[in-house]
Design a protein around this motif. Structure first.
Motif, PDB file in Angstrom:
ATOM      1  N   LYS A 252     -58.032 -58.340 -47.384  1.00  0.00           N
ATOM      2  CA  LYS A 252     -59.208 -57.489 -47.310  1.00  0.00           C
ATOM      3  C   LYS A 252     -59.311 -56.649 -48.573  1.00  0.00           C
ATOM      4  N   ASP A 253     -60.478 -56.654 -49.165  1.00  0.00           N
ATOM      5  CA  ASP A 253     -60.733 -55.854 -50.354  1.00  0.00           C
ATOM      6  C   ASP A 253     -61.071 -54.431 -49.912  1.00  0.00           C
ATOM      7  N   LYS A 254     -60.321 -53.475 -50.455  1.00  0.00           N
ATOM      8  CA  LYS A 254     -60.532 -52.081 -50.051  1.00  0.00           C
ATOM      9  C   LYS A 254     -61.680 -51.419 -50.800  1.00  0.00           C
ATOM     10  N   SER A 255     -62.196 -52.077 -51.844  1.00  0.00           N
ATOM     11  CA  SER A 255     -63.300 -51.486 -52.591  1.00  0.00           C
ATOM     12  C   SER A 255     -64.592 -51.602 -51.790  1.00  0.00           C
ATOM     13  N   PRO A 256     -65.556 -50.701 -52.022  1.00  0.00           N
ATOM     14  CA  PRO A 256     -66.818 -50.747 -51.264  1.00  0.00           C
ATOM     15  C   PRO A 256     -67.535 -52.085 -51.455  1.00  0.00           C
ATOM     16  N   HIS A 350     -67.518 -62.405 -47.890  1.00  0.00           N
ATOM     17  CA  HIS A 350     -67.781 -62.927 -49.225  1.00  0.00           C
ATOM     18  C   HIS A 350     -66.557 -62.716 -50.109  1.00  0.00           C
ATOM     19  N   VAL A 351     -66.396 -63.587 -51.081  1.00  0.00           N
ATOM     20  CA  VAL A 351     -65.256 -63.541 -51.993  1.00  0.00           C
ATOM     21  C   VAL A 351     -65.558 -62.567 -53.125  1.00  0.00           C
ATOM     22  N   ALA A 352     -64.672 -61.587 -53.316  1.00  0.00           N
ATOM     23  CA  ALA A 352     -64.855 -60.599 -54.375  1.00  0.00           C
ATOM     24  C   ALA A 352     -64.755 -61.271 -55.746  1.00  0.00           C
ATOM     25  N   GLU A 353     -65.410 -60.689 -56.739  1.00  0.00           N
ATOM     26  CA  GLU A 353     -65.319 -61.207 -58.104  1.00  0.00           C
ATOM     27  C   GLU A 353     -63.888 -61.097 -58.618  1.00  0.00           C
ATOM     28  N   LYS A 354     -63.520 -62.006 -59.508  1.00  0.00           N
ATOM     29  CA  LYS A 354     -62.162 -62.033 -60.039  1.00  0.00           C
ATOM     30  C   LYS A 354     -61.769 -60.693 -60.646  1.00  0.00           C
ATOM     31  N   LYS A 355     -62.681 -60.041 -61.351  1.00  0.00           N
ATOM     32  CA  LYS A 355     -62.344 -58.789 -62.031  1.00  0.00           C
ATOM     33  C   LYS A 355     -62.063 -57.653 -61.043  1.00  0.00           C
ATOM     34  N   GLN A 356     -62.453 -57.818 -59.774  1.00  0.00           N
ATOM     35  CA  GLN A 356     -62.199 -56.798 -58.766  1.00  0.00           C
ATOM     36  C   GLN A 356     -60.849 -56.966 -58.079  1.00  0.00           C
ATOM     37  N   ILE A 357     -60.197 -58.111 -58.262  1.00  0.00           N
ATOM     38  CA  ILE A 357     -58.908 -58.366 -57.612  1.00  0.00           C
ATOM     39  C   ILE A 357     -57.872 -57.386 -58.151  1.00  0.00           C
ATOM     40  N   LYS A 385     -55.829 -47.229 -68.686  1.00  0.00           N
ATOM     41  CA  LYS A 385     -55.293 -46.703 -67.425  1.00  0.00           C
ATOM     42  C   LYS A 385     -54.485 -47.757 -66.658  1.00  0.00           C
ATOM     43  N   ILE A 386     -53.724 -48.550 -67.423  1.00  0.00           N
ATOM     44  CA  ILE A 386     -52.851 -49.566 -66.835  1.00  0.00           C
ATOM     45  C   ILE A 386     -51.418 -49.062 -66.909  1.00  0.00           C
ATOM     46  N   SER A 387     -50.798 -48.904 -65.747  1.00  0.00           N
ATOM     47  CA  SER A 387     -49.414 -48.440 -65.683  1.00  0.00           C
ATOM     48  C   SER A 387     -48.461 -49.630 -65.826  1.00  0.00           C
ATOM     49  N   ILE A 388     -47.481 -49.483 -66.690  1.00  0.00           N
ATOM     50  CA  ILE A 388     -46.526 -50.568 -66.964  1.00  0.00           C
ATOM     51  C   ILE A 388     -45.249 -50.355 -66.164  1.00  0.00           C
ATOM     52  N   GLU A 389     -44.847 -51.383 -65.422  1.00  0.00           N
ATOM     53  CA  GLU A 389     -43.585 -51.332 -64.677  1.00  0.00           C
ATOM     54  C   GLU A 389     -42.402 -51.603 -65.591  1.00  0.00           C
ATOM     55  N   SER A 390     -42.554 -52.588 -66.473  1.00  0.00           N
ATOM     56  CA  SER A 390     -41.480 -52.891 -67.429  1.00  0.00           C
ATOM     57  C   SER A 390     -42.055 -53.604 -68.643  1.00  0.00           C
ATOM     58  N   ILE A 391     -41.385 -53.424 -69.785  1.00  0.00           N
ATOM     59  CA  ILE A 391     -41.745 -54.157 -71.000  1.00  0.00           C
ATOM     60  C   ILE A 391     -40.439 -54.545 -71.683  1.00  0.00           C
ATOM     61  N   VAL A 392     -40.250 -55.833 -71.900  1.00  0.00           N
ATOM     62  CA  VAL A 392     -38.984 -56.367 -72.388  1.00  0.00           C
ATOM     63  C   VAL A 392     -39.245 -57.288 -73.564  1.00  0.00           C
ATOM     64  N   GLN A 393     -38.369 -57.222 -74.560  1.00  0.00           N
ATOM     65  CA  GLN A 393     -38.477 -58.108 -75.720  1.00  0.00           C
ATOM     66  C   GLN A 393     -37.410 -59.192 -75.608  1.00  0.00           C
ATOM     67  N   PHE A 394     -37.846 -60.451 -75.694  1.00  0.00           N
ATOM     68  CA  PHE A 394     -36.940 -61.596 -75.578  1.00  0.00           C
ATOM     69  C   PHE A 394     -36.954 -62.408 -76.869  1.00  0.00           C
ATOM     70  N   ILE A 410     -53.219 -53.374 -60.705  1.00  0.00           N
ATOM     71  CA  ILE A 410     -54.429 -52.965 -61.427  1.00  0.00           C
ATOM     72  C   ILE A 410     -55.538 -53.954 -61.125  1.00  0.00           C
ATOM     73  N   GLN A 411     -56.758 -53.529 -61.357  1.00  0.00           N
ATOM     74  CA  GLN A 411     -57.876 -54.465 -61.241  1.00  0.00           C
ATOM     75  C   GLN A 411     -57.858 -55.415 -62.432  1.00  0.00           C
ATOM     76  N   GLN A 412     -58.215 -56.675 -62.170  1.00  0.00           N
ATOM     77  CA  GLN A 412     -58.140 -57.684 -63.233  1.00  0.00           C
ATOM     78  C   GLN A 412     -59.168 -57.453 -64.332  1.00  0.00           C
ATOM     79  N   GLY A 413     -60.239 -56.738 -64.018  1.00  0.00           N
ATOM     80  CA  GLY A 413     -61.204 -56.374 -65.054  1.00  0.00           C
ATOM     81  C   GLY A 413     -60.573 -55.472 -66.107  1.00  0.00           C
ATOM     82  N   GLN A 414     -59.720 -54.533 -65.659  1.00  0.00           N
ATOM     83  CA  GLN A 414     -58.991 -53.671 -66.590  1.00  0.00           C
ATOM     84  C   GLN A 414     -58.079 -54.494 -67.492  1.00  0.00           C
ATOM     85  N   LEU A 415     -57.371 -55.445 -66.877  1.00  0.00           N
ATOM     86  CA  LEU A 415     -56.435 -56.258 -67.648  1.00  0.00           C
ATOM     87  C   LEU A 415     -57.171 -57.084 -68.690  1.00  0.00           C
ATOM     88  N   GLU A 416     -58.288 -57.685 -68.302  1.00  0.00           N
ATOM     89  CA  GLU A 416     -59.053 -58.501 -69.258  1.00  0.00           C
ATOM     90  C   GLU A 416     -59.473 -57.681 -70.472  1.00  0.00           C
TER      91      GLU A 416
END
Length: 438
Positions: A252-256, A350-357, A385-394, A410-416
């Motif tokens: 279930k999408d919690k957004s309006p 209805h299926v939410a837009e990808k950027k809303q996931i 406004k994207i919070s990072i859980e971890s960042i690692v260099q390999f 995060i919402q996928q629109g933010q990531l894009e």
């Protein structure tokens, strides 16, 4: 008691499994002995088969099966969209209930077929369309009907799970494991439906419609398969405490909702990092597992063989028995539809837009090994406004490094938007991989 006539459309792997059960009722439920295989539609009458079927009931004309007055239940196991869909509808209009394993038809035309069945007063049961031998369709429709379902997720394609399990355990490349899977019969000669995620998307569309009570537009489901997955990402995931599974997720999408009166659902299929302590992490080989979450049940998992002649035929015959049991108790095969068994829709979805996931993400970047690059990447994420859980260099070399980032939800629109800016950094050579993370 009068025998219940069964008409079989297709005598491939699953069809043979169904015929074997019906023709060998000993030590099964007594109702199996009341089923009679009256007609079987095949492509080639001369084909040699490793099953004994009387020539008198074989035909190359499936219309003969769906119109035969001695047949009460049609079993469609021929696959594909057409002529399967048209034959299902013809059977319904002829007053016959239908059992099908055809997830492609149900995912795309389920609402039309359901409406036809409702008008004709017959059943269309689909247990075998999702999860092979795992009982999942009827539990979602009936056993869990008193719950407010919030999420359905899981591994619902055995071919990809076999490939990913071996990539993880043995460190082998995708192409090599796919070749082995084809030789073992786990993958088709054309594996696109499995490895590109289409099969899983069909199944999650069906489960979503049942769990949330409304028809799902299959074409709107964002779908990414495993066909571009690299062994390096499987290796990095393992180092970080994860395995990679092709997951199908619906929640279930919690957004309006932008569509008044319609339930928004976030639905997607994608290779996903699964923590080692998650129950899905231990599901290996060709097995499937489906998690259903709701109130007040909490979380329940359904696990078992997701494909193959025996498991799928088991699910088909279970549906036949459900219908046959009702018909055998009624006069002249006239009965009132059980609303739980027929599972009619009760709301719009209805299926939410990808950027809303909204979800966690894994990102692998190839960058110059230069001071400050990780800081610049972090700055862009922060700005979005994207919070990072971890960042690692390999795997640092003299010239470049591989940087792996795991975000919080995060919402996928933010990531894009963030990845577009990161891609334009002079130190970043390319974004090598992105996928979900639990």
């Amino acid at each position: 008691m009068k025998k219940v006539g069964i008409g079989l459309l297709g005598l491939g792997t699953v069809g043979k499994g169904v015929a074997n059960i019906i023709n060998n009722p000993n030590d099964r439920h007594p109702l199996v002995g009341e089923l009679e295989l009256v007609g079987v539609a095949v492509r080639n009458l001369q084909k040699k088969r490793d099953i004994i079927i009387p020539d008198s009931i074989l035909t190359t004309n499936p219309i003969e099966i769906v119109t035969n007055p001695n047949i009460q239940i049609i079993v469609e196991v021929m696959g594909g969209i057409e002529p399967a869909k048209s034959l299902i509808i013809q059977a319904i209009r002829a007053g016959k209930s239908v059992v099908t394993a055809n997830k492609a038809v149900i995912a795309r035309h389920g609402e039309e077929i359901s409406n036809e069945a409702k008008a004709a007063g017959v059943y269309v049961l689909i247990e075998a369309a999702v999860g092979g031998g795992i009982p999942i369709i009827e539990p979602v429709k009936q056993s869990l009907g008193g719950n407010q379902i919030t999420k359905v997720s899981g591994i619902i394609n055995g071919t990809t799970n076999y490939i990913l399990s071996r990539m993880d355990k043995e460190g082998v490349d995708y192409a090599d494991v796919l070749k082995d899977a084809q030789e073992l019969g786990y993958a088709e000669s054309d594996p696109a439906a499995d490895v590109e995620g289409s099969d899983a998307a069909d199944k999650i569309a069906i489960l979503s419609g049942l769990a949330f009570g409304g028809s799902i537009n299959r074409s709107n489901i964002p779908t990414t398969g495993i066909n571009h997955l690299e062994a390096v990402d499987v290796n990095y995931a393992r180092k970080l405490g994860y395995g990679i599974k092709l997951l199908a997720i619906s929640e279930k999408d919690k957004s309006p909702s932008k569509t008044e009166g319609s339930q928004p659902l976030s639905i997607w299929v994608e290779p996903t990092l699964v923590p080692e302590d998650n129950p899905l992490a231990g599901v290996n080989g060709v097995n499937n597992a489906i998690l259903v979450e709701g109130n007040p049940i909490g979380q329940v998992m359904f696990f078992g063989p997701g494909a193959g002649s025996g498991p799928t035929a088991s699910a088909v015959v279970a549906d036949i028995l459900n219908i046959a049991g009702i018909q055998s108790m009624s006069e002249d095969n006239i009965f009132n539809l059980d609303p739980l068994l027929s599972a009619m829709s009760w709301r719009n979805c209805h299926v939410a837009e990808k950027k809303q996931i909204t979800k966690k993400n894994y990102i692998r970047l190839i960058a110059n090994d230069s001071p400050g690059v990780i800081g610049e990447i972090g700055t862009i994420f922060g700005k979005k406004k994207i919070s990072i859980e971890s960042i690692v260099q390999f795997d640092v070399t003299d010239e470049e490094a591989e940087i792996v980032v795991i975000t919080h939800k995060i919402q996928q629109g933010q990531l894009e938007e963030a990845l577009l800016e990161i891609k334009n950094l002079s130190q970043v050579k390319r974004i090598a991989a992105t996928m979900g993370c639990l």
